[in-house]
Structure formats: C-alpha cells, structure tokens
Enzyme design. Sequence first.
Site, PDB file in Angstrom:
ATOM      1  N   TRP A 130       5.821   2.054  -7.094  1.00  0.00           N
ATOM      2  CA  TRP A 130       6.993   1.338  -7.594  1.00  0.00           C
ATOM      3  C   TRP A 130       7.066  -0.068  -7.000  1.00  0.00           C
ATOM      4  O   TRP A 130       7.370  -1.041  -7.716  1.00  0.00           O
ATOM      5  CB  TRP A 130       8.262   2.123  -7.287  1.00  0.00           C
ATOM      6  N   TRP A 159      14.276  -1.204  -8.039  1.00  0.00           N
ATOM      7  CA  TRP A 159      13.146  -0.286  -8.129  1.00  0.00           C
ATOM      8  C   TRP A 159      13.425   1.031  -7.407  1.00  0.00           C
ATOM      9  O   TRP A 159      12.860   2.072  -7.766  1.00  0.00           O
ATOM     10  CB  TRP A 159      11.880  -0.927  -7.557  1.00  0.00           C
ATOM     11  N   GLU A 204      -9.736   5.078  -7.427  1.00  0.00           N
ATOM     12  CA  GLU A 204      -8.359   5.573  -7.510  1.00  0.00           C
ATOM     13  C   GLU A 204      -8.036   6.477  -6.324  1.00  0.00           C
ATOM     14  O   GLU A 204      -6.902   6.488  -5.828  1.00  0.00           O
ATOM     15  CB  GLU A 204      -8.144   6.316  -8.825  1.00  0.00           C
ATOM     16  N   TRP A 241      -7.311   4.146  -3.605  1.00  0.00           N
ATOM     17  CA  TRP A 241      -5.979   3.556  -3.825  1.00  0.00           C
ATOM     18  C   TRP A 241      -4.895   4.480  -3.276  1.00  0.00           C
ATOM     19  O   TRP A 241      -3.926   4.030  -2.667  1.00  0.00           O
ATOM     20  CB  TRP A 241      -5.798   3.311  -5.316  1.00  0.00           C
ATOM     21  N   ASN A 285      -0.483   7.223 -16.394  1.00  0.00           N
ATOM     22  CA  ASN A 285      -0.365   6.155 -15.396  1.00  0.00           C
ATOM     23  C   ASN A 285      -0.101   4.789 -16.014  1.00  0.00           C
ATOM     24  O   ASN A 285       0.692   4.006 -15.481  1.00  0.00           O
ATOM     25  CB  ASN A 285      -1.626   6.091 -14.541  1.00  0.00           C
ATOM     26  N   TRP A 290      19.966  -7.442  -7.893  1.00  0.00           N
ATOM     27  CA  TRP A 290      19.778  -6.330  -8.822  1.00  0.00           C
ATOM     28  C   TRP A 290      21.066  -6.052  -9.596  1.00  0.00           C
ATOM     29  O   TRP A 290      22.149  -6.079  -9.041  1.00  0.00           O
ATOM     30  CB  TRP A 290      19.341  -5.074  -8.072  1.00  0.00           C
TER      31      TRP A 290
END
Length: 472
Positions: free
Chosen positions: A380, A357, A273, A276, A339, A304
């Site tokens: 996102w 988004w 993580e 990441w 998360n 959208w």
Amino acid sequence: MKNHSLIWLRNDLRMQDNPALDAALLAGGSVTAVYIHEETGISRCSGGAARWWLERSLEKFAAQLAQKNIELIIETGDPAIIIEHIVTTEHVKAVFWNRRYAHTERECDADIKHNLKGKGIHVASFRGNLLIEPWEVMTGNGDPYQVYTPYAKALRRQGVLQPRAISAQMAASRNCVQHQPVMIYKQPHWSHTIAQHWQTGEEVGYQRLTVFLKDLVRSYADDRDCPSLDGTSKLSPYMRFGQMSVRQIWHEVVQFAQQHPHVANGADKFLSELIWRDFHYHQLYHRADITTHDMRPTLEPIEWRKDPASFIAWTKGQTGIPIIDAGMRQLWATGWMHNRVRMLVASFLTKNLMIDWRLGEEWFWDTLVDADVASNPASWQWVAGCGMDAAPYFRVFNPVVQGKRFDPEGDYVRQWVPELRLLPSKWMHSPGQAPADVLRGAKLKLGTDYPLPIADIAESQRFFKMIMKNEI
C-alpha cells in the site's frame, strides 16, 4: 523422565523445511505443539478472511502432526502465561519456535525466551519463512537497503539456504489427556463464497506449485499482468501461513528452470517476486511500524479526505469505474485479488479519491486470505508513493487506460461486474462514453443499473499532481 519438547507454532504450519519442528523431533522424547490465538504480544490480530484460512489450516496440520505422535493444542490468550503453564504442567524441557519479524512480536518472543531460560528451560528460535534473515543482507555501510534492485542483487549473490526435508524422526508416544482443538473465531459472513475458491493445506500448496511450473511459469512474465488469465501462482496464502517454505519454492523453481531453459524468463520474474516479498520484511524489521508510519515523507503535502460514502462505494465495488469495481468484488467473493488490479484499486483510493492509504490497507487486511504483516502495508505504501523504492510518488495509474491495456476484451470485468456483460468490449472500461444506442442494446442505464463514476479520473489526477508539486 523422558525429554518432552514444546513447539510454538505461528506462521509455519508445514512439515517440510520446518526448523523448529525438526529441532523438537531431534531432541528425542515426546513433543507437543501449541498454536495460540494471541490477545497480547502482537501488533495486530488476523483479519476475517485470514482467520477463515487459519481455522482450516490448523485442522489439517493437526492431522499431519498426529502422524508424528505430536498433539496440537490450540489456546487463546497471553502467550507468556499459556506457554509457562504448558511448560510447568507438562514438564517441558525445551521450547522451540521459528522467528517472526514485526517489532511487537519480536519483543514478546524475546521476553518469553528470557523468562524460560531463567527457569532452566532450553529455548531455541530458528529462521522464519523468508529467503534470508533481514539482518543478513545490508549495504556496504551496514545500513538497511532502501532500494529493491541492489537488495535483490545482494540476496542473489549471498544465495538461499537449501530447505530441509521432512524429518524421519518420530516423537515418542505419550499417555496424556487429549486436548480438543477449539476454534474461537466467528467466521466472516462472506466466507461461504471464499470456500468455493480455495483449499488450504501444505499438500494443496505444493500441488499448486507443480501446476504453476508445468503450465504457467513459461508465460508468467507476460500473463501475470492480465487479470482475466489464470497466469499467476496463487501461492501467496500458503506462504502467508507458512504452509509452504519460501526457500523450498525458490529452489524448486530454480531447479525446474535449469532443467527446462525455455521457462527461464518467467521463472526469473517469479523469483524476483519472492525477493520483493523478502524486501518488504526487510523494511518491517528495520523500520518503525509500517502499518501506521510512512516510510518516506513524500506525502506530507496531502491532507487526506474524509469521505465515508466514497470509501464505502470503493469497498463494495460501486465506484462506476469498471476495473476498480471488478477487483473489489473479486476480493469480497474470493478473499484474493489479482496483483495488477490491487495496484489500480489502491492508486484510485489514494490518488483519485485522496483517501488515506491506511484505510485501504485495513480493508485489505480484513478481506484478503493472504493478508501479510509485511507485504500488505508495504505494498500500500509503494502504490501511495511513500514506500521504499516506490515509483515516482506523483504518478497516478489511470484505471481506464490500464483496463483497456490489460483487460482489452473486458473478460475480467464481465466476470465480476455482470451488469456490464452485454456491453461491447470497446466501451467496457468507459461505459459513460458509450453512445445511447449502445447502452440500450446492452440493457444498461447508467446511474440505475450501474453507478456513475464517483471521481473524474482526469481531473482528480491533475489535482493530485498539483498538490504534490506544491502548485496549490
């Protein structure tokens, strides 16, 4: 005249493993630190929840710096003008800072460095709060990585530098007018609830790390997905403001796992993580502004929807989808969200409601205490399906199925959606399917006590997939 150095603080409010602070102390003489609420030279101002965290963090860090005879000045405005003024009036000989990685900030820093050097001022920048600099890990062709797994393998092969201990050096005392730290931001009106859940500061962060290693890391790989459990480290806001060194966290976790082999699986998952997080900064550094530009063109078929009512319902946790509402209410109350639930609420907004988004990212930016310039937009985009190394862009999380899987007893929903607290666990994630007598027993009238769903999960999922497959 004694040497006098200036440290420009940004996201590095810590004493340990702070290269710019060490350099200023080792230069000898006196040292001043400045934090600037920037009005120019940045890609975006901090959101409300992050500002709440920042104010308290600066107060604590000012006290830590004072123990080294370093005064913290807090200013607001154009950093180029402010730093030049301090350099001139305080006869500064050297300026130090730790790097930041967004395009606008890098350009600002480069201009200031160039101008100061032109005036004969020594300027040095150092590694920011990453495991590795974004340009130090590249593909065999010299290109940025687009896929996480090879990036992670390359980073692990290269290794993470050892952190620096707190310097024993003291700054020389100065006879100067003491500046009063002035916090110019108005607290967001919901911050009184955030204060009930968090304490800021470097010391608190490392206390959390100790608890995580002692009590949580062993089961981290499994418990991290269950929002009702205290299974995560909650270190993200401390890393966000550089109150903890990510390099130090890395090495402490590695060392703990070596000494306690039974935690190896959880520790390795936690290290992945951290990588990441670095991967997000790799994208931030090498790409166009990821807060506005899709990293991949996968979502081009989508038009959208503009649906203010649904968006407001989403922000307020009034969607009629229990785990979505629980997550959004947790965010509002605490400035943080689990998360797993972050992924669910992002998927629901983009793929069930088909709302851009970027609107969700902006809401998170304002309400998360750990809102990070790289991780927030990159996460996102990952969920929406246009980010790097994203799961198949046509995949849609089913929040009902996910709720039953990761919150099977409904404890998380009960905590944050008290209207449903009397509902049996069997129906917690799908109250609309509960028999009438069950609803009566739970004292729950759908559409009155708790909203009806604002989207049909199955139908919206089918519609999204059809669009992405060019079947509409």
